[in-house]
Design an enzyme around this catalytic site. Sequence first.
Site, mmCIF file in Angstrom:
data_model
loop_
_atom_site.group_PDB
_atom_site.id
_atom_site.type_symbol
_atom_site.label_atom_id
_atom_site.label_comp_id
_atom_site.label_asym_id
_atom_site.label_seq_id
_atom_site.Cartn_x
_atom_site.Cartn_y
_atom_site.Cartn_z
ATOM 1 C CE LYS A 25 20.204 -25.559 -21.665
ATOM 2 N NZ LYS A 25 18.878 -25.292 -22.212
ATOM 3 C CD GLU A 75 16.253 -19.112 -20.759
ATOM 4 O OE1 GLU A 75 17.304 -18.611 -21.233
ATOM 5 O OE2 GLU A 75 15.611 -20.010 -21.317
ATOM 6 C CE1 TYR A 118 -3.624 2.569 0.615
ATOM 7 C CE2 TYR A 118 -2.250 3.296 2.453
ATOM 8 C CZ TYR A 118 -3.316 3.497 1.594
ATOM 9 O OH TYR A 118 -4.067 4.633 1.706
ATOM 10 C CB CYS A 137 -24.233 -34.100 -18.084
ATOM 11 S SG CYS A 137 -25.800 -34.328 -17.214
ATOM 12 C CB SER A 178 23.188 -22.796 -29.525
ATOM 13 O OG SER A 178 22.509 -23.905 -29.109
ATOM 14 C CG LEU A 179 24.490 -23.402 -23.671
ATOM 15 C CD1 LEU A 179 23.666 -23.581 -22.402
ATOM 16 C CD2 LEU A 179 25.938 -23.067 -23.325
ATOM 17 C CE LYS A 189 27.055 -20.597 -18.360
ATOM 18 N NZ LYS A 189 26.265 -19.424 -17.990
ATOM 19 C CB CYS A 237 -26.593 -32.711 -13.635
ATOM 20 S SG CYS A 237 -25.051 -33.618 -13.569
ATOM 21 C CE1 TYR A 248 22.923 -17.007 -20.444
ATOM 22 C CE2 TYR A 248 20.753 -17.336 -19.533
ATOM 23 C CZ TYR A 248 21.567 -17.187 -20.624
ATOM 24 O OH TYR A 248 21.043 -17.182 -21.877
ATOM 25 C CD GLU A 304 25.871 -19.952 -14.639
ATOM 26 O OE1 GLU A 304 24.928 -19.541 -15.327
ATOM 27 O OE2 GLU A 304 27.055 -19.647 -14.839
ATOM 28 C CG PHE A 341 5.796 0.117 -3.944
ATOM 29 C CD1 PHE A 341 7.190 0.188 -3.888
ATOM 30 C CD2 PHE A 341 5.187 0.032 -5.190
ATOM 31 C CE1 PHE A 341 7.949 0.173 -5.047
ATOM 32 C CE2 PHE A 341 5.946 0.016 -6.352
ATOM 33 C CZ PHE A 341 7.332 0.082 -6.272
ATOM 34 C CG ASP A 342 0.105 0.345 -4.933
ATOM 35 O OD1 ASP A 342 1.059 0.137 -5.713
ATOM 36 O OD2 ASP A 342 -0.838 -0.437 -4.760
ATOM 37 C CB CYS A 402 -27.759 -36.757 -12.993
ATOM 38 S SG CYS A 402 -27.456 -36.265 -14.695
ATOM 39 C CE LYS A 430 18.741 -28.973 -23.273
ATOM 40 N NZ LYS A 430 17.982 -28.757 -24.448
ATOM 41 C CG ASP A 460 12.590 -25.110 -19.815
ATOM 42 O OD1 ASP A 460 13.041 -24.676 -20.887
ATOM 43 O OD2 ASP A 460 11.837 -26.098 -19.743
ATOM 44 C CB CYS A 470 -24.476 -37.781 -16.439
ATOM 45 S SG CYS A 470 -23.847 -36.776 -15.087
HETATM 46 P P1 AMP Z 1 19.681 -24.533 -26.101
HETATM 47 O O1 AMP Z 1 18.453 -23.700 -26.300
HETATM 48 O O2 AMP Z 1 19.387 -25.953 -25.713
HETATM 49 O O3 AMP Z 1 20.682 -24.359 -27.194
HETATM 50 O O4 AMP Z 1 20.362 -23.954 -24.783
HETATM 51 C C1 AMP Z 1 20.901 -22.661 -24.785
HETATM 52 C C2 AMP Z 1 20.035 -21.758 -24.002
HETATM 53 O O5 AMP Z 1 19.982 -22.121 -22.641
HETATM 54 C C3 AMP Z 1 20.551 -20.372 -23.970
HETATM 55 O O6 AMP Z 1 20.154 -19.644 -25.077
HETATM 56 C C4 AMP Z 1 19.945 -19.816 -22.712
HETATM 57 O O7 AMP Z 1 18.780 -19.113 -23.045
HETATM 58 C C5 AMP Z 1 19.535 -21.016 -21.899
HETATM 59 N N1 AMP Z 1 20.096 -20.992 -20.536
HETATM 60 C C6 AMP Z 1 19.349 -21.201 -19.422
HETATM 61 N N2 AMP Z 1 20.090 -21.129 -18.322
HETATM 62 C C7 AMP Z 1 21.356 -20.846 -18.710
HETATM 63 C C8 AMP Z 1 22.580 -20.638 -18.017
HETATM 64 N N3 AMP Z 1 22.648 -20.723 -16.671
HETATM 65 N N4 AMP Z 1 23.674 -20.358 -18.751
HETATM 66 C C9 AMP Z 1 23.606 -20.285 -20.098
HETATM 67 N N5 AMP Z 1 22.478 -20.474 -20.808
HETATM 68 C C10 AMP Z 1 21.357 -20.759 -20.137
HETATM 69 ZN ZN ZN Z 2 -25.441 -35.192 -15.088
#
Ligand code: AMP
Ligand code: ZN
Length: 665
Positions: free
Chosen positions: A113, A170, A33, A421, A81-82, A285, A427, A222, A111, A35-36, A406, A309, A115, A403
């Site tokens: 990963k 992410e 509150y 139903c 990518s990884l 890493k 029912c 990250y 770290e 804060f608002d 009923c 994974k 999602d 059903c």
């Molecule tokens: P992939 O999509 O399987 O190629 O995995 C790569 C993606 O993993 C990256 O583009 C990141 O968005 C995601 N990711 C999630 N957590 C991490 C992390 N701790 N370090 C690096 N990448 C991460």
């Molecule tokens: Zn019913």
Amino acid sequence: MKEIKQKIEALREELRQHNYNYYILDEATISDYEFDIKLKELQALEDAHLEFFDANSPSQRVGGAVTKNFKTTVHDLRMYSLDNSYSKEDLLDWETRVKKMVDGDVSYTCELKYDGASISLTYENGKLLRAVTRGDGVQGDEVTANIKTINTVPLQLKGDFPKRFDIRGEIVLPIEGFLKMNEARIENEEEPYKNPRNTASGSLKLQDSAEVAKRPLECLLYSIVGNNLNIESQFDGLEKARAWGFKVPQEAKLVHSIDEVLEYINYWDEHRFNLPFEIDGVVVKVNNLHQQDELGFTSKAPRWAMAYKFKAEQVSTRLNEITYQVGRTGAITPVANLEPVQLAGTIVKRASLHNADQIEKLDIREGDEVFVEKGGEIIPKIIAVDLTKRPVDSVPTQYTTHCPECNTELVRLEGEAKHYCPNYMACPPQVIGRIQHYISRKAMDIDGLGGETVALLVKEGLINNYSDLYELTVEQVIPLERMAEKSAVNLVNGIEASKKIQFERVLFALGIRYVGETVAKKLAKHYKSIDALMFASLLDLVTVDEIGERIAQSVVEFFNSEENKQIIERLKSFGVQLEISAEQLVGQTDKLKGQTFVVSGVFETISRNELKKLIEDNGGKVSSSISSKTTYLVAGEKMGPSKRTKAEKLNIPILTEAAFLDNLK
Ligand code: AMP
Ligand code: ZN
């Protein structure tokens, strides 16, 4: 003037700190509150003094900017990518390759990963400059307006940060927030979102940033990239990012051998379901940045990092029985009752089977050994039958024809996946469900009455529909189980108080199929009373903005029923609000009927939201983008040049604030 500027800056600084305490440290020091109040104070000052506008002010988090087409932007440094690994052997092979290429001992940062959807944030002089999606790694879409609404993204950094850098992270939707969003959708009879990841990545591309602001997204960081950053190692980078105000999960860990890496992986494979957000693995890493340099990149991924994974957890168990649930609208959902089994951190006893087609497609039968998976989806699902274990006397599933509650014969409308139903009036789950919906928080919000009591009242024959509630007496209620006199009085008072609830919420409470909160608002606004709505024909209904045939059909059907008409008459006789109240009508006219407005820019005497409300209150429509259907563009200061050009091209008259307000008088 100088004092005002100082005041604005002090408020911004204060709000920034509270934001940081709340979202990053998880330790609020003032109430929501308070804060608002402070935020409103800042907004008022900013509205009155546009010369002090700052795109990174905490007031900008509520969103409002609408983006039609996201600008393609090239990343300063590519987003790689990884490489993935799925076993201990894969990881040991990677360690061998690393050790061949670098000198000395190797430490690793482990770290989680996360999602979600990846994002690259650019900061210059401590301010967020832009936010770009990964795209193809070379270029992505600029989604800055949307990202600014996410509270864990700092708009202004603290401490000793480099002049310019990119930071990668992410965007995730924590599970609790995801479930809440779905509860609301189910309540409104909308299809629930499938999983947190898709919902998070879908959010980044919403056109209206105010919509994004409503979603409880988070940004987990990250990696920092750039030149002359004065960072020694990956782990050092994470700690610095934290100090500048970013959210970097504490689970990241510095380890000194591959054995410790494996320990970390095993630990999180088991404990990942206790985290507030979803992860799909671990990222390892090489910690030292000089060693990272030596290792470099392949054409698609760094050699110094490896993702591990997790497997989507899967178990097999026996399907004991298929039962059927009846919802408040009569929709039937088949449920698999399983031999209880441990899966993804919880004991699973049931799985959804969706509908008859799904059962037929997988040929799922009672007595089968089935594979159950909990992947991205929160509710476990059956993915296959283990045919090698099918009992010899097994018979194909006959979907229920009647059903379970009923015994009425079920119907299945063309084009619908679900059976219904049709015994609307008698029912039990439908009767009870409708009343429970009526009293629920977003509907009539009846204090002192809960869902279980409703079921009890129906079973005792005291009520049969929501209009009966208004005749309940304290004497009738007291004999019910666990009902003290005080609670009985509260219950009756709560029902009485609901007579003051506004028409639009009553309309939602009636539980007309497909009439959720938003649709109810639209209908209430348009028809103004239940009588007008009851007389509306299908053709008339579909002319209302955003009311499609499916909704219109359902409204007409609802009011065609004699029983429903009687219930409505009774609600009316008890004094429930079945029309827009006089107070709500004040200032409402039809002056702008048939006209569509686009509102853009900053206004002097009125806020943009007030202006929009004024248009709607006078029967006009507000749209977010200019098209040939636009009647007027109301332009304030700082309106984007593209809107003006478009309006001129389509010959759409542009009104100033003053001209608009004058016209309305
Ligand atoms: P992939 O999509 O399987 O190629 O995995 C790569 C993606 O993993 C990256 O583009 C990141 O968005 C995601 N990711 C999630 N957590 C991490 C992390 N701790 N370090 C690096 N990448 C991460
Ligand atoms: Zn019913």
